[in-house]
Design a protein around this motif. Sequence first.
Motif, PDB file in Angstrom:
ATOM      1  N   GLY A 187     -15.208  41.416  84.310  1.00 45.07           N
ATOM      2  CA  GLY A 187     -16.344  42.201  83.844  1.00 45.07           C
ATOM      3  C   GLY A 187     -16.401  42.445  82.355  1.00 45.07           C
ATOM      4  N   TYR A 188     -15.558  41.764  81.587  1.00 41.69           N
ATOM      5  CA  TYR A 188     -15.537  41.965  80.136  1.00 41.69           C
ATOM      6  C   TYR A 188     -15.672  40.624  79.422  1.00 41.69           C
ATOM      7  CZ  TYR A 188     -13.991  46.722  81.042  1.00 41.69           C
ATOM      8  OH  TYR A 188     -13.924  48.022  81.478  1.00 41.69           O
ATOM      9  N   ASP A 189     -16.626  40.558  78.498  1.00 41.98           N
ATOM     10  CA  ASP A 189     -16.789  39.384  77.643  1.00 41.98           C
ATOM     11  C   ASP A 189     -15.880  39.546  76.424  1.00 41.98           C
ATOM     12  OD1 ASP A 189     -18.817  38.306  79.288  1.00 41.98           O
ATOM     13  OD2 ASP A 189     -20.285  39.640  78.347  1.00 41.98           O
ATOM     14  N   ILE A 190     -15.272  38.444  76.008  1.00 45.05           N
ATOM     15  CA  ILE A 190     -14.265  38.510  74.942  1.00 45.05           C
ATOM     16  C   ILE A 190     -14.732  37.709  73.730  1.00 45.05           C
ATOM     17  CG2 ILE A 190     -11.867  38.072  74.338  1.00 45.05           C
ATOM     18  CD1 ILE A 190     -11.324  38.141  77.442  1.00 45.05           C
TER      19      ILE A 190
ATOM     20  N   GLY B 291     -21.294  49.259  79.781  1.00 46.99           N
ATOM     21  CA  GLY B 291     -21.111  50.684  79.542  1.00 46.99           C
ATOM     22  C   GLY B 291     -19.993  51.037  78.600  1.00 46.99           C
ATOM     23  N   GLU B 292     -19.211  50.052  78.158  1.00 47.79           N
ATOM     24  CA  GLU B 292     -18.148  50.362  77.211  1.00 47.79           C
ATOM     25  C   GLU B 292     -17.695  49.104  76.470  1.00 47.79           C
ATOM     26  OE1 GLU B 292     -14.708  51.875  79.163  1.00 47.79           O
ATOM     27  OE2 GLU B 292     -14.288  50.029  80.253  1.00 47.79           O
TER      28      GLU B 292
END
Length: 270
Positions: free
Chosen positions: A148-151, A226-227
Amino acid sequence: MSAPLRIAIAGSSGRMGRMLIEAVEAADDCVLAGALDVAGSPALGTDATAWLGRESGVKVTADVRTALADAQVLIDFTRPEGTMAHLAVCRELGVRAVIGTTGFSDAQKAEIAEHGRHTGIVMAPNMSVGVNVVLKLLDMAARALNEGYDIEIIEAHHRHKIDAPSGTALKMGEVVAAALGRDLKECAVYGREGVTGERDPSTIGFATVRGGDIVGDHTVLFAGTGERIEITHKSSSRVTYAQGSLRAARFLADKPQGLFGMEDVLRLNA
């Protein structure tokens, strides 16, 4: 008290070379034993510390064997072709090497590993203690933020830097990719232009900035819904690279062979 560690500096009249010489001169347990520069350099034949207003007795030379004749460790922040030539002589003479040069090809990296079977080598794209602690933090963060996180990796350096992305940025990408079970060669995206479509969540993006006298800024962004989590390191002086290099040189004092990284020097794998 043991005898001081005898250190030679490659690229001795460059910005990093002079910073390294100054660090060696300031260290109680190290002594300058050689100063190497390219053929044609105006510094050749001069005293290596003349620019500091004092004499060291060490003359700048373009002859590798002369520069290494009395050295135990060579510290090299030059260019890949120069470093490879220097390493061959280090291997022949049994001189250890601290390599801060970046931009090596895969074939050159394999050759360095072979040299490491015959003499002690510490190689790292960034010798800063802080950067190497950040690499450890990135490994931890990537493992926890694996869904769920793009880097994205953003780096900025001075206008004179010749390679991009920086070796440090690539190392950060390698650490993150390994923690996620990916191969950076397959998932890295080095540029975006035009209609690119939606972002592939499996990729790791790189953005490069060059300008002014920026010593080195690196940020790894984990962007979720959201973050955002940002892990950043900013260098304001090359002193950090010089001090880390001396720690690496001290580490090699009792290592007659082997290829090591700064994680070994700092015991971050313990």
